[in-house]
Motif scaffolding. Structure first.
Motif, PDB file in Angstrom:
ATOM      1  N   GLN A 138       0.830  -1.206   0.000  1.00 36.23           N
ATOM      2  CA  GLN A 138       0.000   0.000   0.000  1.00 36.23           C
ATOM      3  C   GLN A 138       0.864   1.256   0.000  1.00 36.23           C
ATOM      4  O   GLN A 138       0.552   2.225  -0.686  1.00 36.23           O
ATOM      5  CB  GLN A 138      -0.936   0.006   1.210  1.00 36.23           C
ATOM      6  CG  GLN A 138      -2.053  -1.002   1.111  1.00 36.23           C
ATOM      7  CD  GLN A 138      -2.837  -1.102   2.403  1.00 36.23           C
ATOM      8  OE1 GLN A 138      -2.254  -1.220   3.495  1.00 36.23           O
ATOM      9  NE2 GLN A 138      -4.156  -1.048   2.293  1.00 36.23           N
ATOM     10  N   LEU A 139       1.946   1.243   0.763  1.00 37.25           N
ATOM     11  CA  LEU A 139       2.844   2.405   0.807  1.00 37.25           C
ATOM     12  C   LEU A 139       3.509   2.650  -0.544  1.00 37.25           C
ATOM     13  O   LEU A 139       3.828   3.783  -0.883  1.00 37.25           O
ATOM     14  CB  LEU A 139       3.905   2.219   1.891  1.00 37.25           C
ATOM     15  CG  LEU A 139       3.405   2.324   3.324  1.00 37.25           C
ATOM     16  CD1 LEU A 139       4.464   1.829   4.286  1.00 37.25           C
ATOM     17  CD2 LEU A 139       2.988   3.745   3.650  1.00 37.25           C
ATOM     18  N   ARG A 140       3.729   1.591  -1.316  1.00 38.48           N
ATOM     19  CA  ARG A 140       4.342   1.727  -2.644  1.00 38.48           C
ATOM     20  C   ARG A 140       3.329   2.120  -3.721  1.00 38.48           C
ATOM     21  O   ARG A 140       3.724   2.531  -4.809  1.00 38.48           O
ATOM     22  CB  ARG A 140       4.976   0.397  -3.064  1.00 38.48           C
ATOM     23  CG  ARG A 140       6.208   0.023  -2.327  1.00 38.48           C
ATOM     24  CD  ARG A 140       6.795  -1.268  -2.936  1.00 38.48           C
ATOM     25  NE  ARG A 140       7.623  -1.927  -1.974  1.00 38.48           N
ATOM     26  CZ  ARG A 140       7.322  -3.069  -1.352  1.00 38.48           C
ATOM     27  NH1 ARG A 140       6.211  -3.719  -1.631  1.00 38.48           N
ATOM     28  NH2 ARG A 140       8.143  -3.577  -0.479  1.00 38.48           N
ATOM     29  N   ARG A 141       2.063   1.970  -3.430  1.00 36.42           N
ATOM     30  CA  ARG A 141       1.015   2.162  -4.447  1.00 36.42           C
ATOM     31  C   ARG A 141       0.994   3.599  -4.967  1.00 36.42           C
ATOM     32  O   ARG A 141       0.979   4.561  -4.206  1.00 36.42           O
ATOM     33  CB  ARG A 141      -0.348   1.799  -3.874  1.00 36.42           C
ATOM     34  CG  ARG A 141      -1.444   1.798  -4.938  1.00 36.42           C
ATOM     35  CD  ARG A 141      -2.763   1.335  -4.403  1.00 36.42           C
ATOM     36  NE  ARG A 141      -2.635  -0.007  -3.832  1.00 36.42           N
ATOM     37  CZ  ARG A 141      -3.519  -0.523  -2.984  1.00 36.42           C
ATOM     38  NH1 ARG A 141      -4.569   0.167  -2.601  1.00 36.42           N
ATOM     39  NH2 ARG A 141      -3.335  -1.737  -2.508  1.00 36.42           N
ATOM     40  N   ARG A 142       0.972   3.701  -6.270  1.00 30.24           N
ATOM     41  CA  ARG A 142       0.803   4.998  -6.938  1.00 30.24           C
ATOM     42  C   ARG A 142      -0.689   5.132  -7.218  1.00 30.24           C
ATOM     43  O   ARG A 142      -1.174   4.673  -8.236  1.00 30.24           O
ATOM     44  CB  ARG A 142       1.652   5.042  -8.194  1.00 30.24           C
ATOM     45  CG  ARG A 142       3.133   5.068  -7.851  1.00 30.24           C
ATOM     46  CD  ARG A 142       3.999   5.002  -9.092  1.00 30.24           C
ATOM     47  NE  ARG A 142       5.378   5.255  -8.743  1.00 30.24           N
ATOM     48  CZ  ARG A 142       6.290   4.294  -8.548  1.00 30.24           C
ATOM     49  NH1 ARG A 142       5.951   3.032  -8.659  1.00 30.24           N
ATOM     50  NH2 ARG A 142       7.526   4.611  -8.244  1.00 30.24           N
TER      51      ARG A 142
END
Length: 158
Positions: free
Chosen positions: A24-28
């Motif tokens: 989720q933290l990596r999601r663009r």
């Protein structure tokens, strides 16, 4: 007052990133953007390092993200980055910034290191200017973080 406002914005960023998985933290979350919460935290760790350590303390130890040669590596090269490691690195840079700030008066002057290709090389800034600039930097990116977090799980607001 400047320290208080900056610390408030720092903690807003931490809250925006709290409770999410690495994926989720990596999601663009905005299709037209390369921004992710992880990328924002990495970027702001680098900005902390640049302004407080390189400019104000004259202690430049190099960029945090240099594996790819991409000027936007902090945003773009997040596939293997983890939330825990990124948060720890960001917090380390914030703590160094706080120590540098505590050791100097607001009118202390630092100079952008000469050499390299930084567009402001040789320009001088006061600690006061850096603190105001950092409040602006966090405020802008916290707006991004709010939109990204809302797109991930519906959480919005401070």
């Amino acid at each position: 007052m400047l320290d208080t406002f900056l610390d408030w914005h720092r903690e807003v960023l931490a809250r925006k990133c709290a409770g999410l998985t690495d994926e989720q933290l990596r999601r663009r979350a905005v299709p037209s953007s390369n921004l992710s919460l992880l990328g924002l935290m990495r970027h702001l760790a680098g900005v902390e390092r640049w302004y407080f350590q390189a400019v104000i303390a004259d202690d430049w130890r190099g960029s945090l993200y240099t594996a790819t040669g991409d000027a936007d590596e902090d945003f773009n090269n997040v596939a293997a980055a983890t939330g825990a490691a990124t948060l720890a690195l960001w917090r380390e840079q914030v703590e160094r910034s706080r120590r540098i700030t505590a050791e100097r008066p607001l009118d202390a002057v630092g100079t952008v290191p000469a050499g390299g290709d930084h567009p402001t090389a040789g320009r001088s800034y006061t600690l006061r200017w850096v603190l105001v600039h950092m409040i602006d930097e966090y405020a802008r990116h916290n707006g991004h973080a709010d939109l990204i977090r809302e797109a991930i799980d519906g959480t919005a607001g401070e």
